[in-house]
Design a protein around this motif. Structure first.
Motif, PDB file in Angstrom:
ATOM      1  N   UNK A   8      -8.220  -4.847  -2.968  1.00  0.00           N
ATOM      2  CA  UNK A   8      -9.086  -4.175  -1.996  1.00  0.00           C
ATOM      3  C   UNK A   8      -8.828  -2.672  -1.957  1.00  0.00           C
ATOM      4  N   UNK A   9      -7.583  -2.289  -2.186  1.00  0.00           N
ATOM      5  CA  UNK A   9      -7.169  -0.889  -2.025  1.00  0.00           C
ATOM      6  C   UNK A   9      -7.472  -0.049  -3.264  1.00  0.00           C
ATOM      7  N   UNK A  59      -1.721   1.775  -6.142  1.00  0.00           N
ATOM      8  CA  UNK A  59      -2.313   0.832  -5.180  1.00  0.00           C
ATOM      9  C   UNK A  59      -1.255  -0.142  -4.683  1.00  0.00           C
ATOM     10  N   UNK A  60      -0.395  -0.589  -5.585  1.00  0.00           N
ATOM     11  CA  UNK A  60       0.709  -1.474  -5.182  1.00  0.00           C
ATOM     12  C   UNK A  60       1.631  -0.735  -4.213  1.00  0.00           C
ATOM     13  N   UNK A  61       1.971   0.518  -4.537  1.00  0.00           N
ATOM     14  CA  UNK A  61       2.836   1.310  -3.640  1.00  0.00           C
ATOM     15  C   UNK A  61       2.219   1.436  -2.254  1.00  0.00           C
ATOM     16  N   UNK A  62       0.909   1.685  -2.196  1.00  0.00           N
ATOM     17  CA  UNK A  62       0.233   1.861  -0.906  1.00  0.00           C
ATOM     18  C   UNK A  62       0.284   0.587  -0.065  1.00  0.00           C
ATOM     19  N   UNK A  63       0.072  -0.555  -0.712  1.00  0.00           N
ATOM     20  CA  UNK A  63       0.081  -1.820   0.027  1.00  0.00           C
ATOM     21  C   UNK A  63       1.500  -2.165   0.482  1.00  0.00           C
ATOM     22  N   UNK A  64       2.485  -1.845  -0.353  1.00  0.00           N
ATOM     23  CA  UNK A  64       3.885  -2.042   0.063  1.00  0.00           C
ATOM     24  C   UNK A  64       4.193  -1.138   1.261  1.00  0.00           C
ATOM     25  N   UNK A  65       3.715   0.117   1.199  1.00  0.00           N
ATOM     26  CA  UNK A  65       3.889   1.032   2.344  1.00  0.00           C
ATOM     27  C   UNK A  65       3.277   0.409   3.597  1.00  0.00           C
ATOM     28  N   UNK A  66       2.062  -0.055   3.479  1.00  0.00           N
ATOM     29  CA  UNK A  66       1.355  -0.653   4.612  1.00  0.00           C
ATOM     30  C   UNK A  66       2.098  -1.871   5.144  1.00  0.00           C
ATOM     31  N   UNK A  67       2.598  -2.688   4.229  1.00  0.00           N
ATOM     32  CA  UNK A  67       3.316  -3.907   4.630  1.00  0.00           C
ATOM     33  C   UNK A  67       4.617  -3.584   5.357  1.00  0.00           C
TER      34      UNK A  67
END
Length: 566
Positions: A393-394, A419-427
């Protein structure tokens, strides 16, 4: 025949890279070459891409030796082609002119006659110097227009952007965008233009539209390259053919389909019905395909599909009537522009020949298969694979923020990893872009070139600390160290000629290990040879002594004693 279609066979480079992680060794390649010489393909893609890196890294083989051995057998029966990333060559950062010139000159001297060059941002400035050096060295410049699709931007995101006073682009990668780039490359001196769809995302409708537009606006030959990952490979290739493409990239059946290129045999069957001459010796193709099956079995441990196409001899076998009719129907649908029906029929043809089914995840996400698997691997290492749907999605958000780069190597990996880094940040309860890879920072900064869409200066400030675009400056480039190895003799270094020096520059870590290991092996061989010579001399002296008479042995003993006391 009413028309000629040139075929570029990509089996030995793109085919094995897409399916078998570029693990064909020299012995396996050598078994194919006499047959390829007789096959008379217009061109054979045999080098570049992941080949130089992989064969040093995993097979302990010299990339230049591989190329030269191929040329020695193939001779002038087919052009040899290679793939490079323009100013980036094989890495991420741009190289100085001296390295670009040296690489292209040596590649052509070693056997390449067509250098296919692309830029991951479709920035033609990054291609210009390669065109110049290839042509100066007597080669042909095959310039690439990287095909990609626009990011899927949700309505909610558009509304949010509007409320913030920002307008998101409606459409970037239009037919006009690709045609404009192709015209620019032709004016820069391109000898041919390739529509290169590395992710297999080009639909048959778009394939026909692009080829028609290119043929109307260009005078140089047009090549079409795609993959079968999401299921558009055969239908897209057929639409390119009926709309007048000059050259088509294919792989021989056992190295085709799935993430790889369309199968040559299927394309040839279409050409037979369309009264198109490919000029290929089909008997040689049948024999090559048999050997490819043996080689594929030998590489079974890295064959992720293990799905073999049916046994099919294109020179002798007859298709069942219902399958033969599918080929006729496909041609009819392609000519009439009924692309939905064409797609459905082509998938039935691929199923009959037992090629892998389309990857629906990749098709839905509209990203390259390698990008998808790399992101999944990154998440698995962090034991966070459940976050993959959110990462998908990101991706459009990250890509749009970074200037909408095409999703091809290496930008696809840069965007995917971020994108993986961003989702890990969000998580973890942090905002996006708390953790940014150095490659993503460089991309946003402008060090890889100009992105298709401008990067928001405020976003660039957030990521890089500056609103201004900062191009990469090769003025501070430092060449890789080339240490001496005195144990190998006077003036012996890690890299002892320009080709070895280029390996160091282009693949510093891998080439350093490869060349160092080779020198250590040569040192050991030298010491072993010296030891064997000493042993031989000792055995020779011993045999001579045993052959002496007692009197000769006594006299020799007296001489030794006298020598000792003298």
């Amino acid at each position: 025949m009413s028309r000629r279609l040139l075929i570029r066979d990509v089996t030995m480079r793109d085919g094995q890279q897409s399916l078998f992680a570029t693990r064909m060794n020299q012995h396996q390649v050598d078994r194919l070459l006499p047959l390829y010489k007789d096959a008379r393909f217009y061109a054979l893609e045999v080098w570049g891409g992941a080949v130089p890196d992989s064969i040093m890294r995993f097979l302990n083989e010299d990339p230049w030796v591989r190329l030269e051995k191929i040329r020695k057998v193939i001779g002038t029966s087919s052009h040899l082609t290679a793939l490079s990333r323009g100013r980036n060559l094989f890495g991420y950062n741009p190289y100085p002119e001296s390295v670009i010139e040296g690489f292209n000159r040596n590649a052509i001297q070693s056997g390449i006659s067509i250098m296919r060059v692309f830029d991951a941002l479709n920035d033609t400035r990054n291609i210009s110097s390669t065109i110049k050096y290839v042509k100066e060295s007597g080669g042909l410049a095959d310039c690439v227009v990287c095909y990609t699709v626009d990011p899927k931007i949700k309505r909610k995101e558009r509304i949010q952007a509007f409320l913030k006073g920002k307008k998101l682009p409606d459409e970037i990668f239009t037919t006009d965008y690709f045609v404009k780039m192709a015209i620019e490359l032709q004016e820069m001196g391109a000898d041919m233009i390739t529509i290169k769809d590395m992710a297999g995302l080009i639909t048959p409708e778009k394939s026909g539209e692009l080829v028609r537009a290119f043929k109307q606006n260009l005078t140089v030959p047009i090549d079409f390259h795609t993959h079968c990952t999401p299921g558009y490979g055969i239908s897209g290739a057929l639409m390119a053919i009926v709309n007048g493409v000059d050259i088509l990239d294919t792989a021989i059946m056992n190295f085709a389909g799935g993430p790889a290129a369309p199968a040559f045999e299927l394309i040839q069957l279409f050409c037979n019905k369309l009264d198109i001459d490919t000029g290929v010796n089909l008997h040689s193709v049948v024999e090559i395909n048999k050997k490819l099956k043996d080689i594929r079995i030998e590489m079974g441990d890295i064959d992720s599909y293990k799905i073999f196409p049916i046994e099919f001899d294109i020179t002798a076998d007859t298709l069942p009537k219902e399958i033969d009719k599918l080929f006729d129907d496909a041609i009819s649908y392609a000519k009439s522009g009924k692309t939905d029906q064409l797609q459905e029929v082509c998938l039935k043809i691929e199923r009959y020949f037992n090629f892998p089914e389309p990857d629906e995840k990749v098709k839905f996400a509209e990203i390259p298969g390698g990008m998808y698997t790399n992101m999944l691997s990154q998440l698995k290492q962090l034991q966070q694979e459940h976050l993959l749907p959110r990462v998908l999605e990101v991706i459009p958000t990250v890509r749009l923020a970074a200037g909408c780069p095409p999703l091809v190597t290496p930008t696809s990996q840069i965007v995917g990893a971020q994108a993986v880094n961003c989702v890990i940040d969000e998580n973890n309860g942090n905002p996006f872009y708390t953790n940014n890879s150095s490659q993503f920072v460089n991309l946003v900064q402008g060090q890889y070139g100009k992105t298709p869409a401008p990067v928001d200066p405020e976003f660039r400030l957030k990521i890089t600390g500056s609103k201004e675009e900062i191009p990469y400056d090769t003025g501070g480039y430092q060449r890789q160290p080339n240490p001496d190895f005195p144990e190998m003799g006077e003036n012996h270094r890690l890299a002892n000629n320009e080709k070895e020096e280029l390996l160091l520059e282009l693949f510093p870590n891998v080439a350093t290990k490869f060349l160092t290991d080779r020198i250590h092996r040569l040192v050991m061989e030298k010491k072993l040879a010296e030891a064997r010579e000493k042993q031989r001399q000792h055995e020779e002296a011993q045999a001579l002594y045993l052959a002496m008479s007692p009197e000769e042995k006594y006299n020799r003993l007296l001489k030794g004693i006298a020598l000792y006391y003298s």
